[in-house]
Design an enzyme around this catalytic site. Sequence first.
Site, PDB file in Angstrom:
ATOM      1  N   LYS A 153      34.476  49.302 -80.467  1.00  0.00           N
ATOM      2  CA  LYS A 153      35.108  47.632 -80.973  1.00  0.00           C
ATOM      3  C   LYS A 153      33.935  47.014 -80.804  1.00  0.00           C
ATOM      4  O   LYS A 153      32.980  48.062 -79.822  1.00  0.00           O
ATOM      5  CB  LYS A 153      36.269  47.063 -79.819  1.00  0.00           C
ATOM      6  CG  LYS A 153      35.704  47.234 -78.403  1.00  0.00           C
ATOM      7  CD  LYS A 153      37.135  47.377 -77.692  1.00  0.00           C
ATOM      8  CE  LYS A 153      36.651  47.552 -76.045  1.00  0.00           C
ATOM      9  NZ  LYS A 153      38.689  47.800 -74.985  1.00  0.00           N
TER      10      LYS A 153
ATOM     11  N   ARG B 230      48.608  42.682 -69.257  1.00  0.00           N
ATOM     12  CA  ARG B 230      48.099  42.162 -70.386  1.00  0.00           C
ATOM     13  C   ARG B 230      48.752  41.978 -71.158  1.00  0.00           C
ATOM     14  O   ARG B 230      48.920  40.892 -71.937  1.00  0.00           O
ATOM     15  CB  ARG B 230      46.300  42.565 -70.419  1.00  0.00           C
ATOM     16  CG  ARG B 230      45.246  41.757 -71.438  1.00  0.00           C
ATOM     17  CD  ARG B 230      44.254  42.405 -70.716  1.00  0.00           C
ATOM     18  NE  ARG B 230      43.990  43.515 -70.825  1.00  0.00           N
ATOM     19  CZ  ARG B 230      42.609  44.282 -71.066  1.00  0.00           C
ATOM     20  NH1 ARG B 230      41.547  43.914 -70.872  1.00  0.00           N
ATOM     21  NH2 ARG B 230      42.693  45.616 -71.658  1.00  0.00           N
TER      22      ARG B 230
ATOM     23  N   TYR C 242      11.197  27.330 -65.118  1.00  0.00           N
ATOM     24  CA  TYR C 242      11.895  26.800 -65.013  1.00  0.00           C
ATOM     25  C   TYR C 242      12.436  25.862 -63.687  1.00  0.00           C
ATOM     26  O   TYR C 242      12.479  26.753 -62.943  1.00  0.00           O
ATOM     27  CB  TYR C 242      12.656  25.943 -65.967  1.00  0.00           C
ATOM     28  CG  TYR C 242      12.700  25.743 -67.292  1.00  0.00           C
ATOM     29  CD1 TYR C 242      12.229  25.036 -68.046  1.00  0.00           C
ATOM     30  CD2 TYR C 242      12.563  27.173 -68.291  1.00  0.00           C
ATOM     31  CE1 TYR C 242      11.863  24.150 -69.345  1.00  0.00           C
ATOM     32  CE2 TYR C 242      12.520  26.868 -69.933  1.00  0.00           C
ATOM     33  CZ  TYR C 242      12.357  25.629 -69.729  1.00  0.00           C
ATOM     34  OH  TYR C 242      11.536  25.323 -71.765  1.00  0.00           O
TER      35      TYR C 242
ATOM     36  N   MET D  51      14.326  31.112 -72.425  1.00  0.00           N
ATOM     37  CA  MET D  51      15.243  31.352 -73.562  1.00  0.00           C
ATOM     38  C   MET D  51      14.605  33.052 -74.711  1.00  0.00           C
ATOM     39  O   MET D  51      15.341  33.313 -75.256  1.00  0.00           O
ATOM     40  CB  MET D  51      15.328  29.927 -75.073  1.00  0.00           C
ATOM     41  CG  MET D  51      16.262  30.187 -76.272  1.00  0.00           C
ATOM     42  SD  MET D  51      16.414  29.132 -77.324  1.00  0.00           S
ATOM     43  CE  MET D  51      17.403  27.460 -76.312  1.00  0.00           C
TER      44      MET D  51
HETATM   45  C1  LIG Z   1      38.045  48.470 -74.674  1.00  0.00           C
HETATM   46  C2  LIG Z   1      38.902  49.754 -74.994  1.00  0.00           C
HETATM   47  C3  LIG Z   1      38.401  50.591 -74.371  1.00  0.00           C
HETATM   48  C4  LIG Z   1      36.725  51.229 -73.649  1.00  0.00           C
HETATM   49  O1  LIG Z   1      37.567  51.929 -72.503  1.00  0.00           O
HETATM   50  P1  LIG Z   1      35.670  51.643 -71.728  1.00  0.00           P
HETATM   51  O2  LIG Z   1      36.173  51.086 -70.224  1.00  0.00           O
HETATM   52  O3  LIG Z   1      34.503  51.238 -72.222  1.00  0.00           O
HETATM   53  O4  LIG Z   1      35.682  53.611 -71.698  1.00  0.00           O
HETATM   54  C5  LIG Z   1      39.876  51.273 -74.049  1.00  0.00           C
HETATM   55  N1  LIG Z   1      40.921  51.484 -73.805  1.00  0.00           N
HETATM   56  C6  LIG Z   1      41.725  50.169 -74.629  1.00  0.00           C
HETATM   57  C7  LIG Z   1      42.714  50.019 -74.825  1.00  0.00           C
HETATM   58  C8  LIG Z   1      40.623  49.305 -74.585  1.00  0.00           C
HETATM   59  O5  LIG Z   1      40.877  48.075 -75.223  1.00  0.00           O
END
Ligand SMILES: *Cc1c(COP(=O)(O)O)cnc(C)c1O
Length: 380
Positions: free
Chosen positions: A47, A142, A266, A314
């Site tokens: 992802k 969640r 800055y 930046m």
């Molecule tokens: C992002 C995610 C993972 C991977 O988690 P890591 O800590 O990066 O290994 C696994 N399961 C779900 C549901 C996720 O959203």
Amino acid sequence: MPQTMTQTITQTMTQTTTATINLDAIAHNLSIVRKAAPRSKVMAVIKAHAYGHGLIPVAKVLNNADCLGVARMEEAWALRRAGIKNNIVVLSAYFDKADLHSCSEMNIDIVIHNKDSLERLLSVTLPKPLNIWLKIDTGMHRLGFPSHGVNALFCLLHKSDLVADIKLMTHFACADETQNQITSEQTLQFERACESIHAPLCLANSAAILAWPDTHKDWVRPGIMLYGIDPLDKANELSKQLQPVMQMSSRLIACRKIAKGDCVGYGASWQTNRDSIIGTIAIGYADGYPRHAKNGTPVLINNVRVPLVGRVSMDMITVDLTDHPSAKVGDEAILWGPSLNINEIAAMSDTISYELLTSVGKRVNFQYLTDETAGNHLSV
Ligand SMILES: *Cc1c(COP(=O)(O)O)cnc(C)c1O
């Protein structure tokens, strides 16, 4: 490899702010996942543009993972458009009826995690049945159905002709805390909820793969460890073998001498306590260098650690070169990578490596290399 190609890569790498991605390291890290969880199938989580490393090139390297996990429909579509044939699971998205139809046509698995997503699924007609990952909430609060009543849900889905295969999953809240009993409690709750169901189980993220072997079950879901980062930041035998995939680098574009008592950057927030040499590096928060990095955050120049001083702006950062006076304009600066642990940079910026990796700016130049083309540049 032809000389001209080496020259092109070297030129590009040294001319701009660059994220160098070692694709062989990804394949290697997948082999570490297999070593850690030898009896489990692997959903490689890619992802968020493969944690900022680039969705398609990373997906291609991971073509022997058992499936690919993404968060959004758009990511799954992008993979299919690029001709990626692996099974894909969309982990956290809203599916309307048209989306469900596309998933069925494009062979994309979905996560059913609440009554709403279940009802929407059961009200469509589909070209062919979908593979479902039924998500159970064991404490993360969640996504997921409560852990009582999983049997009834499973039966409902199982007898629907909209549904092909069903797997059961849950997600850990604290797997990176190796002493925290919440992970064992979540595991136990999940096992009990699913005990009379014959379906594959899937619990472990990277931290659980490395630290909680009892959670491995039928499928594991590694993300961060595929990119070579230890989520526990506490090397064990396996995590020590991970190879960081991304190296973030830029160059020194200015060096100057300033007097004791002068301020830098800055807000004039950092002041010297001696006559100093200040180096300016072409990377800033627009490139994804964390703006909240504290004074003293290490930067690597010619293999020497020098401290960040003054505010991150930046397009630039400033470092104290007083103790490394041989550094000169044009030298390469490494911000993180195999030779500088990104967890250290994240800790100095009150964040986590995940955020740094997924925040790399759009203008950063991406170079995709294999061990062969990387030469010494990425050797670990
Ligand atoms: C992002 C995610 C993972 C991977 O988690 P890591 O800590 O990066 O290994 C696994 N399961 C779900 C549901 C996720 O959203």
